[in-house]
Enzyme design. Structure first.
Site, PDB file in Angstrom:
ATOM      1  CE  LYS A 145      -3.547   2.437   2.587  1.00 25.95           C
ATOM      2  NZ  LYS A 145      -4.589   2.350   3.622  1.00 25.95           N
ATOM      3  CE  LYS A 191      -6.127   1.778  -0.310  1.00 25.44           C
ATOM      4  NZ  LYS A 191      -6.544   1.774   1.069  1.00 25.44           N
TER       5      LYS A 191
END
Ligand code: PBG
Length: 333
Positions: free
Chosen positions: A203, A257
């Protein structure tokens, strides 16, 4: 590729197999189905209410009863999983984030209500302190530092309360070190051996999360940035090491992400590990496509479907996307 893959022109003409819909259907390499989607939804307190989110057209915060209706609709569209993000009232945000593991918090109430009404819907929850933290960070802040190890202890409590509520998949989005192993141990030793972990392994500290922070009411709260725990957008090898680490600690599935700007990471993760790999097409990606479509600059449905297909082509097994119901409707004809 060593062997010739087509005869030289004009014996070889690539356009032959593009010349009709039937031929294109025959040789298509990647397909998208509603089963590829995990649908993130935002929930809020109250009954029979929906509050539109300005920066996310067609997305609203829903009261728990409305979230149940949404889950039923999603299930009937063939969407296998829904992911819950709570909009926590300002008054419940504290420095110790105790609301995060309250068995009766909004997220846990939503999980119970959905599992009750649609038992076969896979329910995923989010593990991170930001919806409950007075300063908007995913971890505890002690003298200006986002502390790791104390935060992991809180994340474990949060994990257990979500598993008790009936969550099928726990989604740690916090990016603390050591959390997957601690969460997995706690799940095993508390009778939750079948609760899966989909780790937000790679992320990035991204500007694309802006509209999400509006949606969960964290934008105003956040002091500073998340660069000491979320990844540097410049790094690739680090993503591979993080995925490796999380798998070793007991993650069942991993996530990259944001999505579209990080397709290279998706592809590399899938190729190197061959594990269930998901991408999160985040709020900013959703907002960009919608904003351009609202201006008449892009065709909404065409670009939506193309953007989702890109994840499959890159090797992802599924996509967390706010487009899930709209895309599923198109796929179902
Ligand atoms: C927070 C969290 C974020 C998102 C999911 N979980 C935002 C952040 O890290 O600040 C972003 C999702 C999106 O932008 O759609 N733990």
């Amino acid at each position: 590729m060593k062997t010739p893959i087509a005869a030289d022109f004009p014996k070889g003409r690539f356009r032959r197999l593009r010349s009709s819909a039937g031929l294109r259907n025959m040789v298509r390499e990647t397909v998208l189905t509603p089963h590829d989607f995990i649908w993130p939804i935002f929930v809020m307190d109250g009954t029979d209410g929906a509050e539109p989110i300005a920066s996310m057209p067609a997305v609203s915060r829903l009261t728990v009863d409305r979230a149940v209706v949404a889950a039923k609709e999603a299930y009937s569209l063939g969407i296998p999983a829904i992911c819950i993000f709570p909009y926590t009232n300002q008054g419940l945000k504290t420095e110790d984030c105790a609301e995060a593991w309250n068995p009766n918090n909004l997220s846990n109430r939503t999980v119970r209500a959905i599992k009750d009404a649609v038992p076969d819907m896979v329910v995923m929850t989010d593990v991170a302190l930001d919806p409950y933290n007075i300063n908007g960070h995913d971890g505890f802040v002690v003298e200006g530092e986002i502390v790791n190890d104390q935060t992991v202890e809180a994340l474990v409590k949060m994990t257990l309360s979500q598993a008790e509520a009936g969550a099928d998949i726990i989604g740690p989005s916090d990016m603390m070190d050591g959390r997957i192993g601690a969460m997995r141990d706690a799940l095993e030793s508390n009778g939750h051996k079948n609760v899966a972990i989909l780790s937000y392994s790679a992320k990035y500290a991204s500007g694309f999360y802006g509209p999400f922070r509006d949606a969960v009411g964290a934008s105003g709260a956040l002091k500073g940035d998340k660069k000491t725990y979320q990844m540097d957008p410049a790094n690739t090898d680090e993503a591979i090491r993080l995925v490796h680490r999380d798998l070793n600690e007991g993650a069942d599935m991993v996530m990259v992400k944001p999505g579209m700007p990080y397709l290279d990471i998706c592809q590399r993760v899938k190729t190197e590990f061959g594990v269930p790999t998901f991408a999160y097409q985040v709020s900013g990606e959703y907002a960009m496509i919608n904003a351009a479509a609202q201006n008449g600059w892009l065709d909404h449905d065409q670009v939506m479907m193309e953007s989702l297909l890109a994840f499959k082509r890159a090797g992802c097994d599924g996509i967390l996307t706010y487009f899930a119901p709209a895309a599923a409707k198109i796929l179902n004809g």
